[in-house]
Design an enzyme around this catalytic site. Sequence first.
Site, PDB file in Angstrom:
ATOM      1  N   GLU A 177       0.823  -1.220   0.000  1.00 58.56           N
ATOM      2  CA  GLU A 177       0.000   0.000   0.000  1.00 58.56           C
ATOM      3  C   GLU A 177       0.858   1.272   0.000  1.00 58.56           C
ATOM      4  O   GLU A 177       1.288   1.731   1.063  1.00 58.56           O
ATOM      5  CB  GLU A 177      -0.935   0.001   1.218  1.00 58.56           C
ATOM      6  CG  GLU A 177      -1.842   1.227   1.251  1.00 58.56           C
ATOM      7  CD  GLU A 177      -2.824   1.229   2.422  1.00 58.56           C
ATOM      8  OE1 GLU A 177      -2.724   0.330   3.293  1.00 58.56           O
ATOM      9  OE2 GLU A 177      -3.668   2.125   2.478  1.00 58.56           O
ATOM     10  N   LYS A 219      -2.395  -2.026  -3.210  1.00 54.05           N
ATOM     11  CA  LYS A 219      -3.481  -1.232  -2.605  1.00 54.05           C
ATOM     12  C   LYS A 219      -3.158   0.251  -2.776  1.00 54.05           C
ATOM     13  O   LYS A 219      -2.499   0.856  -1.933  1.00 54.05           O
ATOM     14  CB  LYS A 219      -3.629  -1.607  -1.123  1.00 54.05           C
ATOM     15  CG  LYS A 219      -4.682  -0.776  -0.397  1.00 54.05           C
ATOM     16  CD  LYS A 219      -5.130  -1.414   0.893  1.00 54.05           C
ATOM     17  CE  LYS A 219      -6.038  -0.472   1.665  1.00 54.05           C
ATOM     18  NZ  LYS A 219      -6.751  -1.101   2.760  1.00 54.05           N
TER      19      LYS A 219
HETATM   20  P1  13P Z   1      -9.325   4.045   4.103  1.00 57.83           P
HETATM   21  O1  13P Z   1     -10.188   3.284   3.141  1.00 57.83           O
HETATM   22  O2  13P Z   1     -10.088   4.662   5.226  1.00 57.83           O
HETATM   23  O3  13P Z   1      -8.381   4.981   3.414  1.00 57.83           O
HETATM   24  O4  13P Z   1      -8.400   2.977   4.816  1.00 57.83           O
HETATM   25  C1  13P Z   1      -7.796   2.015   4.048  1.00 57.83           C
HETATM   26  C2  13P Z   1      -6.604   1.536   4.743  1.00 57.83           C
HETATM   27  O5  13P Z   1      -6.465   0.374   4.968  1.00 57.83           O
HETATM   28  C3  13P Z   1      -5.595   2.527   5.134  1.00 57.83           C
HETATM   29  O6  13P Z   1      -4.415   1.871   5.400  1.00 57.83           O
END
Ligand code: 13P
Length: 342
Positions: A177, A219
């Site tokens: 991510e 992600k």
């Molecule tokens: P949000 O969808 O609230 O951005 O959170 C996703 C997430 O896992 C952040 O690390």
Amino acid sequence: MDVKELKNIVNQLMGNGKGLLAMDESVATCNKRFEALGIPQTEEYRRKYRELIVTTPGLETYISGAILFQETIRQTTEDGTLFIDILIKKGIIPGIKVDQGTVPMPAFPGEKVTEGLDGLRERLIDYYQKGARFAKWRAVIAIDHGIPTTSCIKANAYLLARYAALCQECGSVPIVEPEVLMDDNHTFEKCAEVTTEVLHALFNALYQQRVNLECMILKPNMILSGLDFRTQDDAGAIAEATVTCFLRCVPAAVPGIAFLSGGQAFEQASERLNAMHVKFGDIMPWTLTFSFSRAIQQPALEAWKGDDQQIAIAQRLLLHRGTCNAAARRGEYTNALEAHEG
Ligand code: 13P
């Protein structure tokens, strides 16, 4: 690395028309959301809230995997059943956030790096034994005057790649991510430029660390103007810019992309994911789905507010967001569907 097993997990997470539920808010983040709604910021209330989520009837219809936090993975329902066992019984694969949060990057004002590599191999082995089959590590990249720097982007890309390699060694699918934050007032074009640079650096680092691209999930953020920017583009333009960026930067070998929501209104997050499928459904080489936290949980959290009497309605609202986002993942989300519950 057991490639066959890792691919099997990826297929179960991505291959069934569902998406991921991020319920891995750290204690501090969860408390911040509770504070805003007047919910007591205690371990017991966090446990109650997570119980509400995992026991939502029908959750498994729309959710293939749930990302837990270290506190949550050892918690149980009121009657003593581990949350992780409830998820497994429903056919929802448990995952775990394994980064240990962000810290200021020394000598780079305003920029952050993510911590958590120390002892990670041992923690991954422990979480695997507890039943987790995938993991998550979040890096944050802020846009502001003079940032992000290439040094910050490269440092975070390296850390994400080292984490991903360790996950694959330990039998867990890494969710990678790199979040370009939507705070502030940057333009849409700036977000596209930075996200492009971040993804190129990331896939270079993943290659350098010998990460198997077929056994990971990306992600990312969508391409959006900053929340404070004067105008927000429509869903069609966002879809166009986001998928175009990914087609240029994300190898086709990556099986799945699951978006974070990043502070978007929940309807917008669904509408934008939907627009990507409507416009590009036939040509995208990866599965494109959601891994939202706020955009899936917020209505339920606001309905619950810590009150046991509100659990059933909160669960209905959570399920409704699951329905809407699963429809968006097929390009079938509509205003009528949105209005149907609530
Ligand atoms: P949000 O969808 O609230 O951005 O959170 C996703 C997430 O896992 C952040 O690390």
